[in-house]
Write a protein that holds these residues in place. Structure first.
Motif, PDB file in Angstrom:
ATOM      1  N   TRP A 459       5.577   0.830   0.486  1.00 55.01           N
ATOM      2  CA  TRP A 459       6.012   1.801   1.491  1.00 55.01           C
ATOM      3  C   TRP A 459       5.627   1.312   2.886  1.00 55.01           C
ATOM      4  O   TRP A 459       4.657   0.566   3.053  1.00 55.01           O
ATOM      5  CB  TRP A 459       5.363   3.166   1.253  1.00 55.01           C
ATOM      6  CG  TRP A 459       5.336   3.611  -0.172  1.00 55.01           C
ATOM      7  CD1 TRP A 459       4.441   3.250  -1.131  1.00 55.01           C
ATOM      8  CD2 TRP A 459       6.256   4.507  -0.818  1.00 55.01           C
ATOM      9  NE1 TRP A 459       4.728   3.864  -2.321  1.00 55.01           N
ATOM     10  CE2 TRP A 459       5.835   4.641  -2.162  1.00 55.01           C
ATOM     11  CE3 TRP A 459       7.386   5.209  -0.397  1.00 55.01           C
ATOM     12  CZ2 TRP A 459       6.499   5.454  -3.085  1.00 55.01           C
ATOM     13  CZ3 TRP A 459       8.042   6.012  -1.308  1.00 55.01           C
ATOM     14  CH2 TRP A 459       7.612   6.134  -2.625  1.00 55.01           C
ATOM     15  N   ASP A 460       6.380   1.777   3.869  1.00 56.40           N
ATOM     16  CA  ASP A 460       6.105   1.486   5.276  1.00 56.40           C
ATOM     17  C   ASP A 460       5.843   2.809   5.979  1.00 56.40           C
ATOM     18  O   ASP A 460       6.664   3.732   5.916  1.00 56.40           O
ATOM     19  CB  ASP A 460       7.301   0.774   5.914  1.00 56.40           C
ATOM     20  CG  ASP A 460       7.007   0.262   7.309  1.00 56.40           C
ATOM     21  OD1 ASP A 460       6.084   0.791   7.963  1.00 56.40           O
ATOM     22  OD2 ASP A 460       7.708  -0.663   7.770  1.00 56.40           O
ATOM     23  N   LEU A 461       4.692   2.921   6.640  1.00 58.19           N
ATOM     24  CA  LEU A 461       4.322   4.177   7.294  1.00 58.19           C
ATOM     25  C   LEU A 461       5.352   4.612   8.329  1.00 58.19           C
ATOM     26  O   LEU A 461       5.510   5.803   8.598  1.00 58.19           O
ATOM     27  CB  LEU A 461       2.938   4.032   7.941  1.00 58.19           C
ATOM     28  CG  LEU A 461       2.315   5.288   8.544  1.00 58.19           C
ATOM     29  CD1 LEU A 461       2.167   6.366   7.486  1.00 58.19           C
ATOM     30  CD2 LEU A 461       0.975   4.975   9.189  1.00 58.19           C
ATOM     31  N   ARG A 462       6.073   3.669   8.895  1.00 57.49           N
ATOM     32  CA  ARG A 462       7.082   4.016   9.898  1.00 57.49           C
ATOM     33  C   ARG A 462       8.278   4.741   9.286  1.00 57.49           C
ATOM     34  O   ARG A 462       9.061   5.359  10.004  1.00 57.49           O
ATOM     35  CB  ARG A 462       7.566   2.750  10.607  1.00 57.49           C
ATOM     36  CG  ARG A 462       6.472   2.009  11.364  1.00 57.49           C
ATOM     37  CD  ARG A 462       7.002   0.729  11.955  1.00 57.49           C
ATOM     38  NE  ARG A 462       7.549  -0.144  10.923  1.00 57.49           N
ATOM     39  CZ  ARG A 462       8.181  -1.292  11.177  1.00 57.49           C
ATOM     40  NH1 ARG A 462       8.328  -1.696  12.432  1.00 57.49           N
ATOM     41  NH2 ARG A 462       8.638  -2.034  10.194  1.00 57.49           N
ATOM     42  N   MET A 463       8.414   4.669   7.970  1.00 62.63           N
ATOM     43  CA  MET A 463       9.532   5.310   7.293  1.00 62.63           C
ATOM     44  C   MET A 463       9.117   6.589   6.582  1.00 62.63           C
ATOM     45  O   MET A 463       9.836   7.099   5.717  1.00 62.63           O
ATOM     46  CB  MET A 463      10.157   4.340   6.285  1.00 62.63           C
ATOM     47  CG  MET A 463      10.696   3.069   6.898  1.00 62.63           C
ATOM     48  SD  MET A 463      11.389   1.935   5.666  1.00 62.63           S
ATOM     49  CE  MET A 463      12.739   2.909   5.016  1.00 62.63           C
ATOM     50  N   VAL A 464       7.958   7.131   6.944  1.00 62.52           N
ATOM     51  CA  VAL A 464       7.459   8.322   6.288  1.00 62.52           C
ATOM     52  C   VAL A 464       8.402   9.497   6.528  1.00 62.52           C
ATOM     53  O   VAL A 464       9.018   9.622   7.599  1.00 62.52           O
ATOM     54  CB  VAL A 464       6.037   8.652   6.779  1.00 62.52           C
ATOM     55  CG1 VAL A 464       6.043   9.068   8.248  1.00 62.52           C
ATOM     56  CG2 VAL A 464       5.397   9.724   5.916  1.00 62.52           C
TER      57      VAL A 464
END
Length: 677
Positions: A459-464
């Protein structure tokens, strides 16, 4: 979710993972049994046949070969009709044929509604609508018809190699793409990557510029994936639940089911030294987790209880550990129980980046933030709808951004400065079964998680997903009756599907997340250039993936440890059974629950449930050795030691005193099977 019924409150019996849908065509809420069956007969969803009554068949159903008996009309119970023995009532004078049929049908309905047979037919299924593997399924009377499940799309699984993962590999965030770093002359001359031996030679000769030497060192680290051959095997009397290195690689701890944590000096990763054991005084079932403070001075460890033990790692400090009660709050100087009432079980514990706080994931969906210095519970919130199996911080330099993974299938992001209202800062959706573990790359951006649907996700935190969007999604949380119980049996791949709201980057598959809460990790930057992700597995292996979801390597801890100890354990108990020689008994099994990659050396330690029936445990140390079978160094490769690193006698199953009796029993069994004297 716990590995014992007492831990999670669930029934230990494995529940059937059946694909059952509630019928929208038949409203059964206000119908009694007879009305319910009457409705089904009117709709043609339930057929019956009374013996002696002629049933007219459609021409389309006739068998072209009159000499062959129609399979549908056989009496093996697999035809479309069930013969029900009904006691015939005397026929009324003047009763027409239609009235007689109606009366017989009501008799059948009363029989089904008031007898044990009714539970077989209230599923509204025709006899023969079920597959053979569903014969033992238990049905609720008001569940609707289970339609024959269609074969799922074989292309529903994520694409491998992953295009997104390939972009990450090229970006430089996860290692270096050695194909692109080769100079034009090398590509045109060989078209292949440099061999590791050549890179080592160039490092020793130091003939290249500093920048090129640095790049060459990173590429060497990427190529040194540990092999399956074990350097040393540490044996424990109980299964090992976790084992990790400190950030500097000078320390390793092994968490065991016997409520003890063993500590080892690994400043020389090829020559370990044992120096201390600490114990949890009031454990329940097992130790669940442990976390080392950022300065390596304290180790926090816990069981399925609300108490955390804090032990100094100094080998000269042999005192009892400190105890921290996370279920208590303080009003002034008076400790009081939490308003949530009672204690709880902790599944995961972590130090914050500054070492001042502990965060715990607990049973019932609770997340607890605890201040160590003041011994005060700062927050205890109901963050999830089910047990929180894993927690971790996003960045070592920041104590505020927190991740949590739960059996409710969701991974949530929290800001510890604003947790009082129990509202998450965001969520990740994509797992369709419970999350067993999460790991942060510690860069404040990338997160890794393991799921019981046998998938690992990046996962990428920017895509939360924002809280507003997450709350607007329809509820995807399944009931406990239909959730896959990972502790028993195998996962049916036909049940796997892609969540339509999946906001993960890459999905990794191939390992087995069964029996226990299998853990996954990012590979360290020092020894691997952050090139890989890896996970333990129920089949006794450590799987290592490239970021594009292709398999980079496999460390087979099962093969390395198999039959390395005699059936009789050290305490004199019978921990045995025979090997694969045809004699009944429990064979050697290995389930790698956790794996640790040394931060500075090409070494992986597989912490496992291992032994005959997995009744004991091992930590097997695997290093990169170019798959060599032997090594001139001492101790020899594959040497067995006990939990204090004292060498154990070499065990050979073929020369063990019990080996002759095992072989003799095997021969006798084969003779009996062949009918020989």
């Amino acid at each position: 979710m716990a590995q014992t019924p007492s831990a999670s409150g669930d029934d230990a019996t494995s529940e059937s993972n059946m694909d059952i849908e509630t019928s929208s065509e038949v409203d059964t809420e206000d119908l009694d049994n007879e009305e319910f069956i009457e409705r089904l007969i009117e709709r043609g969803e339930l057929d019956y046949h009374i013996p002696g009554q002629y049933v007219e068949e459609d021409d389309d159903d006739e068998d072209e070969d009159d000499g062959e008996e129609d399979d549908a009309d056989t009496e093996d119970g697999n035809g479309p009709y069930l013969e029900v023995e009904v006691e015939e009532e005397p026929q009324n004078e003047g009763e027409t044929e239609d009235e007689r049929t109606t009366r017989q049908r009501r008799q059948v309905m009363r029989l089904l509604a008031n007898s044990e047979l009714g539970r077989l037919f209230f599923t509204t299924a025709r006899v023969g609508d079920f597959d053979d593997e569903d014969d033992d399924a238990d049905f609720h009377p008001l569940w609707a018809r289970r339609r024959r499940r269609e074969r799922p799309d074989p292309n529903r699984f994520p694409k491998v190699p992953s295009d997104v993962g390939r972009d990450l590999m090229i970006s430089g965030t996860f290692g270096v793409d050695d194909i692109r770093t080769a100079c034009t002359d090398e590509r045109t001359r060989t078209g292949k990557r440099k061999k590791l031996a050549m890179r080592i030679l160039q490092r020793e000769l130091a003939q290249e510029v500093h920048s090129r030497q640095k790049l060459n060192h990173k590429l060497m680290a990427q190529d040194m994936i540990p092999s399956s051959n074990a350097d040393i095997i540490i044996h424990y009397e109980q299964p090992v639940y976790s084992g990790q290195f400190s950030d500097d690689g000078n320390f390793f701890f092994a968490v065991n089911k016997d409520y003890k944590v063993r500590m080892y000096d690994t400043s020389n990763p090829y020559q370990w030294r044992y120096y201390k054991t600490v114990e949890y005084p009031f454990g329940q079932w097992t130790l669940t987790d442990a976390s080392l403070s950022p300065d390596n001075k304290y180790l926090a460890y816990t069981s399925i209880a609300s108490t955390v033990c804090l032990a100094p790692t100094d080998p000269n400090d042999l005192g009892d550990p400190y105890t921290l009660e996370l279920a208590e709050r303080r009003a002034g100087n008076i400790p009081i129980r939490s308003r949530y009432g009672g204690s709880f079980g902790i599944w995961s514990i972590r130090f914050s980046g500054d070492g001042r706080e502990l965060v715990a994931g607990a049973s019932g969906g609770a997340i607890v933030v605890y201040d160590i210095e003041s011994r005060t519970t700062l927050h205890r919130i109901a963050g999830h709808d089910d047990d929180v199996n894993a927690v971790c911080f996003a960045d070592k330099s920041s104590p505020h951004i927190l991740y949590s993974g739960s059996d409710d299938t969701f991974l949530k992001v929290w800001d510890t400065r604003s947790m009082g209202d129990s509202r998450a800062a965001g969520a990740f959706v994509g797992h369709i079964e419970g999350i067993t573990y999460i790991d942060s790359k510690m860069d404040g951006r990338y997160i890794l998680s393991n799921g019981k649907e046998q998938s690992m996700k990046l996962w990428d935190l920017r895509m939360v997903m924002s809280p507003q969007r997450f709350n607007s999604l329809p509820s995807t949380r399944r009931s406990r009756q239909t959730r896959f119980d990972y502790r028993w049996g195998a996962y049916d791949e036909d049940n796997w599907y892609a969540d339509p709201n999946d906001n993960s980057l890459v999905t990794f598959r191939g390992h087995k997340v069964l029996r226990t809460l299998i853990r996954c990790h990012f590979s360290p930057p020092g020894s691997t250039n952050s090139r890989y992700v890896y996970s333990g597995s129920e089949d006794g292996k450590v799987y290592i993936w490239n970021m594009d979801a292709t398999l980079a390597g496999v460390v087979d801890a099962y093969s390395a440890t198999k039959n390395t100890r005699p059936p009789m354990n050290e305490t004199g108990g019978m921990d045995w059974a025979d090997d694969d020689d045809g004699v009944s008994g429990t064979s050697w099994k290995t389930c790698v629950r956790d794996a640790a990659w040394h931060p500075n050396a090409p070494i992986i330690v597989a912490s496992a449930w291992s032994g005959y029936g997995m009744g004991s445990g091992t930590c097997s140390v695997h290093s990169w050795n170019d798959n060599a079978e032997e090594d001139e160094a001492e101790p020899r490769m594959g040497a067995s030691v006990n939990q204090k690193l004292v060498p154990l006698p070499t065990y050979d199953p073929d020369t063990h005193p019990r080996a002759h009796s095992r072989r003799r029993r095997a021969v006798l069994r084969r003779l009996m099977d062949d009918g020989s004297d």
